[in-house]
Design a protein around this motif. Sequence first.
Motif, PDB file in Angstrom:
ATOM      1  N   GLU A 228     127.933  64.497  31.600  1.00  0.00           N
ATOM      2  CA  GLU A 228     126.866  63.493  31.557  1.00  0.00           C
ATOM      3  C   GLU A 228     126.967  62.592  32.786  1.00  0.00           C
ATOM      4  OE1 GLU A 228     125.780  59.644  28.879  1.00  0.00           O
ATOM      5  OE2 GLU A 228     126.369  61.445  27.777  1.00  0.00           O
ATOM      6  N   ALA A 229     128.209  62.245  33.162  1.00  0.00           N
ATOM      7  CA  ALA A 229     128.421  61.419  34.358  1.00  0.00           C
ATOM      8  C   ALA A 229     128.038  62.178  35.629  1.00  0.00           C
ATOM      9  CB  ALA A 229     129.875  60.972  34.430  1.00  0.00           C
ATOM     10  N   ILE A 230     128.221  63.499  35.625  1.00  0.00           N
ATOM     11  CA  ILE A 230     127.917  64.320  36.807  1.00  0.00           C
ATOM     12  C   ILE A 230     126.426  64.321  37.125  1.00  0.00           C
ATOM     13  CG2 ILE A 230     127.797  66.760  37.560  1.00  0.00           C
ATOM     14  CD1 ILE A 230     130.493  65.576  38.107  1.00  0.00           C
ATOM     15  N   THR A 231     125.570  64.025  36.133  1.00  0.00           N
ATOM     16  CA  THR A 231     124.114  64.047  36.386  1.00  0.00           C
ATOM     17  C   THR A 231     123.711  63.065  37.487  1.00  0.00           C
ATOM     18  OG1 THR A 231     123.743  62.466  34.586  1.00  0.00           O
ATOM     19  CG2 THR A 231     123.483  64.800  34.060  1.00  0.00           C
ATOM     20  N   SER A 305     119.489  71.279  39.319  1.00  0.00           N
ATOM     21  CA  SER A 305     119.533  72.449  38.441  1.00  0.00           C
ATOM     22  C   SER A 305     120.965  72.701  37.968  1.00  0.00           C
ATOM     23  CB  SER A 305     118.976  73.688  39.150  1.00  0.00           C
ATOM     24  OG  SER A 305     119.661  73.934  40.358  1.00  0.00           O
ATOM     25  N   SER A 306     121.947  72.482  38.854  1.00  0.00           N
ATOM     26  CA  SER A 306     123.355  72.626  38.465  1.00  0.00           C
ATOM     27  C   SER A 306     123.718  71.599  37.395  1.00  0.00           C
ATOM     28  CB  SER A 306     124.269  72.444  39.679  1.00  0.00           C
ATOM     29  OG  SER A 306     123.993  73.409  40.667  1.00  0.00           O
ATOM     30  N   CYS A 307     123.296  70.355  37.606  1.00  0.00           N
ATOM     31  CA  CYS A 307     123.614  69.283  36.654  1.00  0.00           C
ATOM     32  C   CYS A 307     122.958  69.535  35.291  1.00  0.00           C
ATOM     33  CB  CYS A 307     123.161  67.931  37.204  1.00  0.00           C
ATOM     34  SG  CYS A 307     124.136  67.364  38.619  1.00  0.00           S
ATOM     35  N   ALA A 308     121.693  69.990  35.304  1.00  0.00           N
ATOM     36  CA  ALA A 308     120.995  70.260  34.042  1.00  0.00           C
ATOM     37  C   ALA A 308     121.713  71.353  33.254  1.00  0.00           C
ATOM     38  CB  ALA A 308     119.551  70.671  34.312  1.00  0.00           C
ATOM     39  N   TYR A 329     129.840  78.625  35.182  1.00  0.00           N
ATOM     40  CA  TYR A 329     128.983  79.766  35.519  1.00  0.00           C
ATOM     41  C   TYR A 329     127.901  79.404  36.544  1.00  0.00           C
ATOM     42  CZ  TYR A 329     125.531  83.521  34.819  1.00  0.00           C
ATOM     43  OH  TYR A 329     124.626  84.541  35.008  1.00  0.00           O
ATOM     44  N   PRO A 330     127.216  78.236  36.413  1.00  0.00           N
ATOM     45  CA  PRO A 330     126.206  77.877  37.428  1.00  0.00           C
ATOM     46  C   PRO A 330     126.785  77.798  38.841  1.00  0.00           C
ATOM     47  CG  PRO A 330     125.975  76.484  35.497  1.00  0.00           C
ATOM     48  CD  PRO A 330     127.242  77.253  35.312  1.00  0.00           C
TER      49      PRO A 330
END
Length: 769
Positions: A228-231, A305-308, A329-330
């Motif tokens: 969540e923080a990475i977003t 897209s990676s964060c989502a 995986y992303p």
Amino acid sequence: MGAALLSEFATEIVIPACAVIGIVFSLVQWFLVSRVKLTPDRHGTTSSSPRNNKNGYGDYLIEEEEGINDHSVVVKCADIQSAISEGATSFLFTEYQYVGIFMVAFAILIFLFLGSVESFSTKSQPCTYDKSKLCKPALATALFSTVSFVLGAITSVLSGFLGMKIATYANARTTLEARKGVGKAFIIAFRSGAVMGFLLAANGLLVLYITINLFRLYYGDDWEGLFEAITGYGLGGSSMALFGRVGGGIYTKAADVGADLVGKVERNIPEDDPRNPAVIADNVGDNVGDIAGMGSDLFGSYAESSCAALVVASISSFGINHEFTAMLYPLLVSSVGIIVCLITTLFATDFFEIKVVKEIEPALKKQLIISTVLMTVGIAIISWLALPTSFTIFNFGVQKEVKSWQLFLCVAVGLWAGLIIGFVTEYYTSNAYSPVQDVADSCRTGAATNVIFGLALGYKSVIIPIFAIAISIFVSFTFAAMYGIAVAALGMLSTIATGLAIDAYGPISDNAGGIAEMAGMSHRIRERTDALDAAGNTTAAIGKGFAIGSAALVSLALFGAFVSRAGISNVDVLTPKVFIGLIVGAMLPYWFSAMTMKSVGSAALKMVEEVRRQFNTISGLMEGHAKPDYATCVKISTDASIKEMIPPGALVMLTPLIVGVFFGVETLSGVLAGSLVSGVQIAISASNTGGAWDNAKKYIEAGASEHARTLGPKGSEPHKAAVIGDTIGDPLKDTSGPSLNILIKLMAVESLVFAPFFATHGGLLFKIF
């Protein structure tokens, strides 16, 4: 369910190793470009390398300049490149000063809003999706989201700046190589684009991977809080991209419109004639808008897209069971993409050599096809290695069972949808096909019919890309819910290094043609650079198509993550709260486009007046006896773009905050859905309309067919009508259209980052009434 074949240790090696390989490869490409010297040697060549080196390094000129001293040509090229580089660097530093102030202010806002969710408490809280477990405090989420926002912003700014420096380093070198043949010039332009593409893809991946591992030191097993923080990383990337795209777009189009209207239409001189005062500003604009802006834009798409995908995965079986390899995986998909793009690039620069002009565009198209085919195989391999045979994905409150082959199809459908969008874009914007030729033909009866045909083409060009996006959404959501859509977006962006190389190739070639004109090089050299530029126009349109298509998928994936994070069980468009958001959201892209178009118009107006003033007051300018005042035109573009980028940026950044705080998460979900639906349509039609008008003009100028020769030559009435169409299309394809994809992504990722605050304290007006 089974475990992944790829161990956690192997995953920790593969991802950074691929990123480092990408960086090393970009440095090798830069070294090869640098071997073309901008200082003449005593033999009159531009390189002192061995004579028989591959791809023409050290070859003597196939043709010498006719009646022009080679020494003076090289010196002129070096001087012009220096002026363009200085102008671009000066503008970006000025822009980044303003953007830096915004970055600090918004970082403080993120910390205050997210910290206040639990009144800045340092106590552990029940997890959002599993109340039986304790997660890290909201204050930690606020702090780490702020840090990841700053990291994303810095990486985005760095991506744009490095791309601009590489492009300005390569443009004159491309011009000088054009004297050896079109193939040599193509290789230099493409290698330079590859430097930018691989640096951006590898840096984005490496910084995200390092950030995740550093955050794990604090979060430990709390993967929900960690991702969540990475977003914030995606929010930082896209917010910088917005200002880069809008500011750079206004800069380049103000200069371009001013140069075209006065120089080509009124004075009937060539596009990059050194007598035109706006010509340096025009070339600077290509780098700050099409290179720096596009670099930041596609980095933002990749980060979001990676964060989502990571947010949804963290509350699925990957996160619940702490399966590190499957969780990343992303990032593994992006890692494979770097290796695939590396192999693909060699097809253009080493395995095959272009010998004639007509081979340029097919070579660029082959890059897209080869990278897509190889990437499909790469995705299949990494899906087999990194995923358990069966797992569960969070789907609006329930866990949906998914097979590994289904997730492979989700990524693959996004990848192939991107290729379809690219080829449809090429069909509607390349002058090799009937749509653009019909637009050119309509110029026989004046500018009005040209505009009508161009608008019709843009609207029609939306149909197939929207169906491609719709099918990829249906397939990916059916198989793997919102996670499927997120990885489909990643699939579309998995060949980002090749896409950026092709995209950056266009402005580099455009600048090379401008330098050839300004340095007084022969007509045959200019024909070669024009051929490179015409292919680059089409590839730039393809790049915008990829960016817009991926933005639609990214935005939808972020929207799904926001709905889940905000605790909304379902979004019902028939409820007044949602419907008012839907209709307002659909209006926002029109409001944003109006602001950016008017900004270009206002800046262009000042530029036209200045160019006219110089032609009228500087004696001997038209005769070539006096030099124009380039610096004043550069200053007009710089001042106008810095001033005019703030209102559109504020509209995008403040809308989610205002709607979320005062109207709540249901209304905000409507705003996000409405802006996504209308924004994608406008962005595709605007980009393709502008691209078609640009290439219709070039079709007439090139006179490569009997039909084109009946409409020309330069200066004819049909040509003047085509120039007017191109001038109208410039802000559509290079300012408003490309910026809209950032609007729909940025509002979605901002809403996701602030979702905890909106869910807790939002909807003040509805609470009062």
